[in-house]
Design a protein around this motif. Structure first.
Motif, PDB file in Angstrom:
ATOM      1  N   ILE A 581       6.036   9.128 -14.256  1.00 35.48           N
ATOM      2  CA  ILE A 581       6.744   9.855 -15.319  1.00 35.48           C
ATOM      3  C   ILE A 581       6.154   9.515 -16.680  1.00 35.48           C
ATOM      4  O   ILE A 581       5.898  10.398 -17.510  1.00 35.48           O
ATOM      5  N   VAL A 582       5.912   8.223 -16.929  1.00 36.28           N
ATOM      6  CA  VAL A 582       5.358   7.815 -18.219  1.00 36.28           C
ATOM      7  C   VAL A 582       3.966   8.409 -18.411  1.00 36.28           C
ATOM      8  O   VAL A 582       3.636   8.916 -19.490  1.00 36.28           O
ATOM      9  N   ALA A 583       3.136   8.356 -17.374  1.00 34.86           N
ATOM     10  CA  ALA A 583       1.768   8.869 -17.495  1.00 34.86           C
ATOM     11  C   ALA A 583       1.756  10.368 -17.770  1.00 34.86           C
ATOM     12  O   ALA A 583       0.998  10.862 -18.622  1.00 34.86           O
ATOM     13  N   ARG A 584       2.577  11.112 -17.064  1.00 43.26           N
ATOM     14  CA  ARG A 584       2.641  12.554 -17.291  1.00 43.26           C
ATOM     15  C   ARG A 584       3.200  12.864 -18.673  1.00 43.26           C
ATOM     16  O   ARG A 584       2.745  13.815 -19.336  1.00 43.26           O
ATOM     17  N   LEU A 585       4.187  12.101 -19.087  1.00 37.26           N
ATOM     18  CA  LEU A 585       4.757  12.287 -20.424  1.00 37.26           C
ATOM     19  C   LEU A 585       3.714  12.017 -21.496  1.00 37.26           C
ATOM     20  O   LEU A 585       3.569  12.798 -22.454  1.00 37.26           O
ATOM     21  N   ALA A 586       2.987  10.907 -21.353  1.00 36.75           N
ATOM     22  CA  ALA A 586       1.970  10.558 -22.340  1.00 36.75           C
ATOM     23  C   ALA A 586       0.890  11.627 -22.421  1.00 36.75           C
ATOM     24  O   ALA A 586       0.430  11.995 -23.514  1.00 36.75           O
ATOM     25  N   THR A 587       0.492  12.148 -21.270  1.00 31.16           N
ATOM     26  CA  THR A 587      -0.527  13.197 -21.254  1.00 31.16           C
ATOM     27  C   THR A 587      -0.037  14.447 -21.974  1.00 31.16           C
ATOM     28  O   THR A 587      -0.773  15.069 -22.759  1.00 31.16           O
ATOM     29  N   ALA A 588       1.225  14.821 -21.725  1.00 36.09           N
ATOM     30  CA  ALA A 588       1.773  16.023 -22.349  1.00 36.09           C
ATOM     31  C   ALA A 588       1.964  15.849 -23.855  1.00 36.09           C
ATOM     32  O   ALA A 588       1.708  16.776 -24.634  1.00 36.09           O
TER      33      ALA A 588
END
Length: 792
Positions: A581-588
């Motif tokens: 979740i954190v990785a996808r959030l950071a990417t977005a």
């Protein structure tokens, strides 16, 4: 509920659903009858604990699934209990869990599900009318859900759209400091490190966390005096201690596996002293549920002395112990005070001794509520013990003078030279399973320069250097319109924080609230203009990424880092892990602004751990060491005999003795948990060890205080808190006579968090003073009586 005068623009900027009730129902349906009040339990554990464990585990998960999961709890090839952070023994039994740990596993491993159909059936307003207990029992969240502006129901949303929505709101802010990112103690080391990295790359240090509300006072006090904000003992030290002081702590309910350690200590002759306003069953006698042939007998007696201190009388009591030790040293010079240790390794002894010389015994006895003879007896025990451990929890950390409470303990350890040697030291007992690890990973609004320098060096960006917002500041920031986005990685922010009504209004002034959660809770129902619920994997569940099956790591109360591996299939195919979740959030959110290979990191968590090893001291060779069955210890200077203060020495400190000035009719109230509860999660409506069943809205009072106010047992009353010129009211509590000091009262949280003023907090640490709330009690004025329950 709370009758507090605030600005005249109170409702300006609140969300379109502002008519939704702010707080839980005053009379939940399951509590329509008065609680049943019976005899207190005299012994913890035993057959009742076994029955309760089976009821919760098998009832929530089924017999086969439940047994399978419980046999993986705290095992070297299993998962870390999602409950407390008490360390695991080197030699583990087949069943390495306690009753309340089993409840925590059952709560997460339940077969019940909260699906999109559930949210179609229930509006937010309808859910608000249900109790926290009911909400938790509905089951695991299965899909990401969104509450769009003006909507009455949550509806499904794709993960991609959810992350895009968050990115839209965050990137539209005038400043990164207009967002706050909360963390609960459930989050793993890997998720916490990635989370703080994302937040700092976004541009803020607004990282409030649950430590702000529990052991922040411990970290502050110990850092100033010993040089590290953690305890200094290991589990093995309890095998060598001659005396153990347990202060402001109820291990029988909050850290039940600690009772096994205390039982072993008591059986070999270690003397245990408990200091608390309430006599706690778990410190009286204990029957280990796995000792079959001991289940019928009386159990093992634990505490040899019980000092029933008044609420917030701890500084007075601890100074009385110090004064008595100095008097004993004067009688027999060289036998009590560790002169060489003090001279070579400490600073400030002369000022401390001079202060205690001026302290009067009359003040000690009056303000502590403990007779002088009992204090002297405890001091004599301390004087003859060469190896002493001091343990404490939130009974000490949630007062305005909380830092002083803990530093007075440090004074006693230094006076006796009881730190940095086997069998001796200080032991703040943390509540949540990785709350200490989260702080080690950088979840802190006031990061040290060395940590930020390492981030900058290893990840090629300049982290923000100014301090961020803690929990208290976050509430004010949202209420004042300075914080527009609130993101929570776990937890139940609304129910965990003080001043519940103000916090609810503050949340409603935001543009977006986001909660990464496993189960439904009240924080999802008091929201910003838009709201997201992002469901994540639990500690019990298998985590499979591109690189295969993954494990995460946690740090326990004693600084041991070890692995945790989920054992069962996820509750839904739509769940993501917290690191993912954190990785996808950071990417977005960050896009090309970040050079961090977010997706690569979460494909294999070994890559996250390699990064942690390069940034955080003590984690060298992380991936190899954490694969050792018992994990590894982090460096701890004071434990190893090195004080890591700026001076290189430990510090005595001097504190004025607090005086609680209560007006006629007022009581000093503390909040506490029931035995059917962990933090804000309510497992049931009983408090078995305190003899209360079927209800939570009770106020425990001394019988004479009840009589003086013209009240009667079982009467329904309203509680009013008094702070400055403000009043807050909590309705419809049942009076219960209890063995508690005069002019003191006890209630359960989160029901009475509404009474805790947001601006009443500990000096230095800013921990809300939930254990020092001035209240009055009066007959309820606007509610019918509860249906009768039997009392005895």
């Amino acid at each position: 509920m709370a009758e507090v005068q605030r600005d005249e623009e109170e409702t300006q900027g609140e969300s379109a659903s502002a008519l939704t009730p702010l707080l839980p129902p005053v009379q939940p349906p399951e509590e329509s009858k008065a609680p049943l009040v019976g005899l207190l339990s005299e012994v913890a554990g035993g057959i009742p604990a076994v029955i309760s464990t089976m009821k919760h585990a098998w009832g929530e998960m089924g017999a086969v699934r439940g047994t399978r999961l419980l046999l993986k709890v705290n095992q070297k090839d299993g998962f870390d209990c999602p409950g407390c952070a008490w360390p695991d023994p080197g030699h583990r039994s087949v069943a390495e869990f306690c009753e309340n740990g089993a409840k925590a596993v059952a709560e997460e491993g339940t077969t019940e599900r909260v699906t999109p159909d559930f949210f179609r059936q229930w509006s937010v307003a309808e859910l608000c009318s249900q109790s926290d207990f009911w909400l938790g029992k509905q089951g695991r969240l299965t899909h990401p859900m969104v509450l769009r502006e003006g909507a009455t129901h949550y509806t499904p949303i794709s993960w991609e759209e959810a992350f895009a929505l968050v990115a839209e709101e965050l990137n539209a802010l005038e400043t990164p400091d207009a967002a706050c990112f909360y963390t609960s103690g459930r989050t793993s080391n890997e998720a916490a490190f990635l989370y703080q990295l994302f937040v700092r790359q976004f541009g803020t240090n607004n990282l409030p966390d649950c430590s702000n509300m529990c052991h922040e006072s411990s970290g502050t006090a110990l850092s100033e005096t010993l040089g590290i904000g953690k305890g200094t003992v290991t589990l093995e030290d309890f095998d060598q201690a001659q005396a153990i002081f347990v202060i402001g702590q109820n291990p029988g309910t909050n850290h039940p596996r600690m009772l096994t350690t205390l039982q072993a200590a008591a059986r070999r002759g270690c003397e245990i002293v408990s200091i608390n306003p309430l006599p706690e069953t778990g410190l009286n006698r204990f029957k280990h549920p796995q000792e079959v042939f001991q289940l019928i007998g009386p159990g093992t007696a634990l505490n040899t002395q019980f000092l029933q201190v008044r609420i917030n009388g701890d500084v007075a009591l601890l100074q009385g112990l110090g004064k008595a030790l100095l008097d004993l040293e004067a009688q027999k010079p060289g036998t009590v005070v560790a002169r060489s240790f003090i001279q070579d390794r400490t600073l400030g002894f002369e000022a401390y001794a001079a202060h205690l010389a001026e302290v009067s015994w009359d003040d000690v006895v009056e303000r502590s509520g403990v007779p002088r003879a009992q204090i002297l007896a405890a001091a004599e025990l301390l004087a003859r013990s060469e190896r002493t451990i001091f343990c404490w929890a939130m009974g000490l950390t949630q007062h305005r003078n909380a830092v002083a409470n803990i530093q007075e303990i440090v004074n006693l350890t230094l006076l006796r030279g009881s730190v940095g040697k086997p069998g001796a030291g200080v032991c703040p007992v943390r509540g949540h399973s990785n709350v200490q690890g989260d702080r080690t990973m950088g979840i802190w609004e006031r990061p040290k320069a060395e940590f930020l320098d390492a981030l900058a060096r290893e990840l090629d960006f300049e982290p923000p250097r100014h301090h961020g917002l803690d929990v208290v500041d976050t509430i004010h920031g949202m209420h004042e319109g300075r914080v527009r986005v609130f993101f929570a990685m776990g937890g139940n922010f609304l129910s965990a924080t003080p001043d519940t009504e103000l916090t609810a209004k503050a949340l409603r002034r935001t543009r977006l609230t986001v909660h990464v959660s496993t189960k439904l809770n009240r924080a999802h129902l008091v929201h910003g203009r838009r709201a997201l619920i992002l469901p994540c994997l639990g500690r019990t569940e298998r985590d499979v990424q591109v690189g295969g099956a993954q494990f995460v790591t946690v740090e326990n109360s004693m600084g041991v880092v070890h692995a945790s591996r989920g054992a069962v299939a996820p509750a839904s195919e739509h769940l993501l892990s917290e690191p993912d979740i954190v990785a996808r959030l950071a990417t977005a959110v960050l896009g090309s602004r970040s050079k961090v290979p977010w997706r690569s990191l979460v494909e294999d968590y070994d890559r996250v751990r390699d990064l942690i090893a390069r940034v955080i001291p003590g984690f060298g060779d992380f991936n190899r060491r954490v694969r050792e069955p018992a994990g590894f210890f982090l460096p701890n200077g004071p434990r190893e005999g090195r004080f890591t203060t700026a001076s290189g020495k430990a510090h005595f400190t001097v504190h004025a003795m607090p005086r609680e000035e209560l007006e006629p009719g007022q009581l000093l109230m503390m909040t506490l948990r029931t035995h059917d509860q962990f933090n804000t999660t309510v497992y049931g409506l009983d408090d078995r060890y305190r003899g209360i069943r079927g209800g939570r809205r009770v106020v425990l009072m001394h019988p004479k205080d009840i009589q003086e106010r013209g009240l009667t047992e079982g009467q329904v009353v309203d509680l009013t808190s008094h702070f400055r010129d403000e009043k807050r009211v909590a309705r419809r509590f049942v009076v219960v006579p209890y063995n508690i000091p005069r002019r003191c009262a006890a209630t359960y949280f989160p029901e009475t968090n509404v009474l805790v003023p947001v601006d009443s907090y500990a000096e230095k640490s800013r921990t809300p003073a939930s254990k020092s709330v001035v209240i009055t009690v009066a007959p309820s004025v606007d509610a019918p009586a509860l249906a009768e329950g039997s009392t005895s």
